[in-house]
Structures are given as C-alpha cells and as structure tokens.
Scaffold this active site. Sequence first.
Site, PDB file in Angstrom:
ATOM      1  N   HIS A 193      -7.412  -3.451   4.906  1.00 51.62           N
ATOM      2  CA  HIS A 193      -6.838  -2.102   4.797  1.00 51.62           C
ATOM      3  C   HIS A 193      -7.640  -1.302   3.778  1.00 51.62           C
ATOM      4  CE1 HIS A 193      -4.379   0.669   2.411  1.00 51.62           C
ATOM      5  NE2 HIS A 193      -3.618   0.884   3.465  1.00 51.62           N
ATOM      6  N   ASN A 194      -7.893  -1.890   2.625  1.00 53.06           N
ATOM      7  CA  ASN A 194      -8.632  -1.173   1.590  1.00 53.06           C
ATOM      8  C   ASN A 194     -10.085  -0.928   1.996  1.00 53.06           C
ATOM      9  OD1 ASN A 194      -6.229  -1.623   0.224  1.00 53.06           O
ATOM     10  ND2 ASN A 194      -7.241  -1.915  -1.742  1.00 53.06           N
ATOM     11  N   LYS A 252      -4.368  -6.776   3.659  1.00 48.68           N
ATOM     12  CA  LYS A 252      -4.419  -5.692   2.654  1.00 48.68           C
ATOM     13  C   LYS A 252      -5.861  -5.431   2.218  1.00 48.68           C
ATOM     14  CE  LYS A 252      -2.931  -2.599  -0.298  1.00 48.68           C
ATOM     15  NZ  LYS A 252      -3.743  -2.390  -1.401  1.00 48.68           N
ATOM     16  N   GLU A 281     -10.012   1.977   4.112  1.00 49.17           N
ATOM     17  CA  GLU A 281      -9.763   3.122   3.212  1.00 49.17           C
ATOM     18  C   GLU A 281     -11.091   3.597   2.586  1.00 49.17           C
ATOM     19  OE1 GLU A 281      -6.489   2.438   0.381  1.00 49.17           O
ATOM     20  OE2 GLU A 281      -7.856   3.134  -1.181  1.00 49.17           O
ATOM     21  N   SER A 311       0.837  -1.209   0.000  1.00 46.46           N
ATOM     22  CA  SER A 311       0.000   0.000   0.000  1.00 46.46           C
ATOM     23  C   SER A 311       0.862   1.246   0.000  1.00 46.46           C
ATOM     24  CB  SER A 311      -0.907   0.040   1.223  1.00 46.46           C
ATOM     25  OG  SER A 311      -1.623   1.258   1.218  1.00 46.46           O
TER      26      SER A 311
HETATM   27  P1  NAP Z   1      -0.788  -0.970 -13.989  1.00 51.02           P
HETATM   28  O1  NAP Z   1      -0.024   0.298 -13.901  1.00 51.02           O
HETATM   29  O2  NAP Z   1      -2.132  -0.947 -14.626  1.00 51.02           O
HETATM   30  O3  NAP Z   1       0.121  -2.052 -14.718  1.00 51.02           O
HETATM   31  C1  NAP Z   1      -0.370  -3.331 -14.959  1.00 51.02           C
HETATM   32  C2  NAP Z   1       0.800  -4.251 -15.246  1.00 51.02           C
HETATM   33  O4  NAP Z   1       0.281  -5.581 -15.369  1.00 51.02           O
HETATM   34  C3  NAP Z   1       1.532  -3.952 -16.545  1.00 51.02           C
HETATM   35  O5  NAP Z   1       2.893  -4.163 -16.344  1.00 51.02           O
HETATM   36  C4  NAP Z   1       0.932  -4.979 -17.508  1.00 51.02           C
HETATM   37  O6  NAP Z   1       1.790  -5.334 -18.556  1.00 51.02           O
HETATM   38  C5  NAP Z   1       0.774  -6.156 -16.579  1.00 51.02           C
HETATM   39  N1  NAP Z   1      -0.191  -7.143 -17.063  1.00 51.02           N
HETATM   40  C6  NAP Z   1      -1.525  -7.016 -17.151  1.00 51.02           C
HETATM   41  N2  NAP Z   1      -2.078  -8.134 -17.621  1.00 51.02           N
HETATM   42  C7  NAP Z   1      -1.049  -9.005 -17.850  1.00 51.02           C
HETATM   43  C8  NAP Z   1      -0.978 -10.335 -18.315  1.00 51.02           C
HETATM   44  N3  NAP Z   1      -2.083 -11.018 -18.651  1.00 51.02           N
HETATM   45  N4  NAP Z   1       0.237 -10.910 -18.417  1.00 51.02           N
HETATM   46  C9  NAP Z   1       1.345 -10.235 -18.059  1.00 51.02           C
HETATM   47  N5  NAP Z   1       1.345  -8.981 -17.598  1.00 51.02           N
HETATM   48  C10 NAP Z   1       0.149  -8.365 -17.488  1.00 51.02           C
HETATM   49  O7  NAP Z   1      -1.011  -1.635 -12.551  1.00 51.02           O
HETATM   50  P2  NAP Z   1      -0.524  -1.145 -11.111  1.00 51.02           P
HETATM   51  O8  NAP Z   1      -1.315   0.064 -10.702  1.00 51.02           O
HETATM   52  O9  NAP Z   1       0.954  -1.086 -11.060  1.00 51.02           O
HETATM   53  O10 NAP Z   1      -1.067  -2.355 -10.196  1.00 51.02           O
HETATM   54  C11 NAP Z   1      -0.415  -3.611 -10.111  1.00 51.02           C
HETATM   55  C12 NAP Z   1      -1.020  -4.344  -8.939  1.00 51.02           C
HETATM   56  O11 NAP Z   1      -0.789  -3.581  -7.735  1.00 51.02           O
HETATM   57  C13 NAP Z   1      -2.531  -4.522  -9.016  1.00 51.02           C
HETATM   58  O12 NAP Z   1      -2.902  -5.725  -8.402  1.00 51.02           O
HETATM   59  C14 NAP Z   1      -3.056  -3.359  -8.211  1.00 51.02           C
HETATM   60  O13 NAP Z   1      -4.354  -3.585  -7.718  1.00 51.02           O
HETATM   61  C15 NAP Z   1      -2.022  -3.302  -7.101  1.00 51.02           C
HETATM   62  N6  NAP Z   1      -1.904  -2.003  -6.421  1.00 51.02           N
HETATM   63  C16 NAP Z   1      -1.959  -0.834  -7.112  1.00 51.02           C
HETATM   64  C17 NAP Z   1      -1.850   0.370  -6.425  1.00 51.02           C
HETATM   65  C18 NAP Z   1      -1.884   1.697  -7.152  1.00 51.02           C
HETATM   66  O14 NAP Z   1      -1.975   2.723  -6.469  1.00 51.02           O
HETATM   67  N7  NAP Z   1      -1.810   1.744  -8.473  1.00 51.02           N
HETATM   68  C19 NAP Z   1      -1.655   0.354  -5.033  1.00 51.02           C
HETATM   69  C20 NAP Z   1      -1.556  -0.860  -4.371  1.00 51.02           C
HETATM   70  C21 NAP Z   1      -1.687  -2.032  -5.070  1.00 51.02           C
HETATM   71  P3  NAP Z   1       1.706  -4.595 -20.002  1.00 51.02           P
HETATM   72  O15 NAP Z   1       2.553  -3.375 -19.887  1.00 51.02           O
HETATM   73  O16 NAP Z   1       2.240  -5.605 -20.925  1.00 51.02           O
HETATM   74  O17 NAP Z   1       0.243  -4.284 -20.236  1.00 51.02           O
END
Ligand code: NAP
Length: 470
Positions: free
Chosen positions: A188-189, A185, A192, A131
């Site tokens: 936590h959400n 987690k 939130e 987070s």
């Molecule tokens: P993001 O910016 O949307 O990036 C998604 C990533 O996943 C990209 O690298 C994408 O690759 C890859 N991906 C998607 N589908 C795929 C598949 N079928 N095979 C291989 N790679 C794939 O996501 P993010 O915000 O970093 O979030 C990642 C995780 O962290 C999620 O579970 C999210 O819920 C969690 N999270 C996010 C936040 C936040 O604030 N953003 C906070 C805490 C937790 P490509 O580039 O090839 O599309």
Amino acid sequence: MGDGDCSIGLVGLGTMGRNLVLNMADHGFAVAVYNRTGEKTREFMEQEVGGRKIHPGYTLAEFVGHLQGPRAIIILVSAGPPVDAVIDELLPFLSPGDLIIDGGNSFFRDTDRRGRTLAAKGLLYLGLGVSGGEAGARHGPSLMPGGPPAAYERVRAILEAAAAKVQGELCVAYLGGGAAGHFVKMVHNGIEYAVMELLAEAYDLLRRGLGLSPGEIAGIYEEWNRGELASYLVEIASPVLRRVDEKTGQPLIDLILDQARQKGTGKWTSQEAMDLQVPTPGIDTAVMMRDLSGYKAEREAAARVLQGPPPVFPGDRQAFIRQLGRSLYAAMVLAFAQGLALLQRASQVYDYRLDLATVARIWRGGCIIRAALLEDIRAAYQARPDLEHLLLDPRLGREVMARLPNLRAVTAAAAAAGIPAPGLMVSLAYYDALRSARLPANLIQAQRDYFGAHTYERTDIAGTFHTHWD
Ligand code: NAP
C-alpha cells in the site's frame, strides 16, 4: 468502570494511538491506555478523553490490570526496536492465550519473527496495517490484519467498528496468515509513493512547463478530483497548493524545501519486489526520486553548469492539461497494477492466500491511496480472482490503452522541454514492455553466453545451448 473491564488495551499514545483510542471508545469499547512517557498519558486524559470509557495505566501493571482476559493489546509505537522493547516489557504481565496486535508500519519479516517467538510462548500475534493517517485513525482507517485467524476473530468486532466504511462495506478484512497484513500495508505504501511521485510530476509540468500559479494548479486538481482521478491524494493537493504562508503572504508550497523524506516502506517494497523478481518500476522510480531530491546542493551546482532546453510547452495549453489528466489515470492504474502483481507473487511464495478483490475493497476507504478506480480494480479481481495481470482485465486494459496516446504525448513534451517526469515515462515503458511479445533480452542472453558461457535457450529448438562465439 475500571479494573478488568476493558476489552482492549493500547500502548503508544502518539499521533495514531491517541486517535485510534478515541475512535474505539466512540464505538462503545472500554479502552485501557499506556504510554512510555506518563506525562503524555496525563495530557491525553485531561485534554481529549472527556466522558469516554478510557482508563489510563501509569505503569504496565496498572495498564494490564484494566484488561479483561484473555487480553488483547494493540501496540502503536515507532516501528523497529521500540516494538520489540514494548513486547519484552509486556511479556511478564501476560498469560498464554493473550493477544498482541502490532498496528505500526512494521517490516513484515519482523512481524513473522515476532509471531513465531510469541506463538512459542502460547501468545497470539496479529500484524495490523493501519492506513489513513491521523484523521483515518480517528474517524475510520483502512485496516489490514494478518496472522492466525483466531487472533483476528478475537478482535474482529472492535476492528470492524473502528474501520472506515464505504457504502456500508467495511474497510477491514482478515487478509491471511503470518505477516500478510504488514506485507499488504507495505505494498500500500509503495503504491502511495508511486502515486505521489506522479502527482508531483504533474504539478511540475504545470508549474514549470505551463507557468501556472499554485492557485491555478489547485483548480486543475479540483477538476481532476471530480472525475476519473477522484482520490484522496488528488483531493488534498488542492488545499496544499492553495495554502498561503502567513508570514510572507506567498503560496506556502513555493517556500517548502524540495527534499522529500521517507521512513522506508517504499524502499522495502522495491527491495522485496526485486527479491521476488516482480517489476515495480513506478515504485522504484518514486523511491529513486525521493533519494535524488535529497541531493539539493549537487542539483544546485549542476543547475549552474548543465544546459537543457527551455522548460516550456509551445502547444495548446488546455489540450495539454486534458492529456496530462488522462496520462495520470493510465499511470495510476499501472502503479496499482505493479503493487498488485507483487502481492500476487508474494501470496504464492509466502502462502498468504490473498484475495486481491478483498484487498482492493478495503483500500477504497480510510486509507491514503483510496481512489475511485479501486472500484474497477475490485471488479476485475471479482470477475477473475486468478487474473494474471490487472491490465489483462478487459475493461481496465481498454481504459488504459485508450489513454496511451495521451501518455506518449505528455512524456514526449516533458522530454522535449527537459522537465523530469520519470514516473510517467517509466509507466509508459512498463506498458510497452508488457505488450512486447518479444523483448531484446535475446541479445542479453547471447552476450551472457559470450563472456560467461551462461548458455541460452532457442525459440525453435528445445534445450540449452552454448556457442563458441570467437
Ligand atoms: P508518533 O506520533 O511518533 O508516536 C510514537 C509513539 O511511540 C509514542 O507514543 C512513543 O512514546 C512511542 N515509543 C517510541 N519508542 C518507544 C519505545 N522504545 N518504547 C515505548 N514506546 C516508544 O508515532 P505515530 O505517527 O503514531 O506512528 C506509530 C506507528 O504507526 C508507526 O509504526 C508509524 O509508522 C505507523 N503509522 C503512522 C501513520 C501516521 O500518519 N503518522 C500512519 C500509518 C501508520 P513516548 O511518548 O514515550 O515517546
């Protein structure tokens, strides 16, 4: 530096992945990276990596080749099927003893399933809640790991280096077995969601009820953030409210559509709470209000025909703002109390053996729900790890009780003015229900017995009873 030299690998160079890689590299760890779309890896290497020890793999074979054995690989891709897809693609390149860490917002039952499947193949699996959003991942997130203790020990040094620190204390700790990390987690959400709903209601009461401008409300949130409400979500409300739209010169907040989206973690929390029969009305209400916000066309149609009182508060404005701040504190404690009650129950049912003082400790920094009041919550569970309910902590119970007259006044004013404040109202109702030694469930029991012969218990005689009501 290169082949076989990296102590950790990361798959998924999205918002979180990119920043976590830079964070780990800044702490001296050599990191191998891979992303499904190679172009993103190339851009990352060219634009962000600089002189850091980060090694790209443009194929999984190249990526895995960069890793020291036994390997440790963090997956940070979209939750759901992508995680299974990445695991399946990685498997041919892995050996028994290797470790996969899922750092996404995976549903805890998926984490359980993956952990069992991989254990059968001799692989270790860690479900890691992360987070703090983009900035947290880059400069120090709150990390919530769960799984086999040996898996955590393998990457402990890296996670401890990357995690946020508060007064020298780490915002990461091993939480428990199985999916304990992703469960924590998820909750936590859920908390939130509940806190964001409360802050949105307070904004609405100030905007519609007192007719204040976004700039004036920003000032109130700033003031609140200097006191007992000090927290990340209160802090970021001010810059959000102050932001002026470059195109129109108007406050941007006034131009943002009032429909809140969600990815499901709040809903999962509520669903799981209902399955475990733990009341979490603040979280349920927050999910409900996000859903209701989606009915924009219906709300606009209803607004034209359904009448209500004028949305204004006639009383002392400064007194109302003071009361609202105190109400928020009480409602925020109650939101945390509900989430922690769910964790306590889940810990028993799923045998996570969570230490709630540790959970409160690692939520104090890096994460979205970090708040000054977590210090008191931590102290409450340190003093009594088996505390039945957070409000039974003498200090927190007293603090909330002292603010209840304010919460009653604010919710009464909101009801009289016809401004919806369901998060605040349900906090009050939860508090009053909790302190009701006798609730009207006796009538529910009697009616169940009347129409369905479901039987009931009595207060004066032991046993189960049925009455022929007709
Ligand atoms: P993001 O910016 O949307 O990036 C998604 C990533 O996943 C990209 O690298 C994408 O690759 C890859 N991906 C998607 N589908 C795929 C598949 N079928 N095979 C291989 N790679 C794939 O996501 P993010 O915000 O970093 O979030 C990642 C995780 O962290 C999620 O579970 C999210 O819920 C969690 N999270 C996010 C936040 C936040 O604030 N953003 C906070 C805490 C937790 P490509 O580039 O090839 O599309």
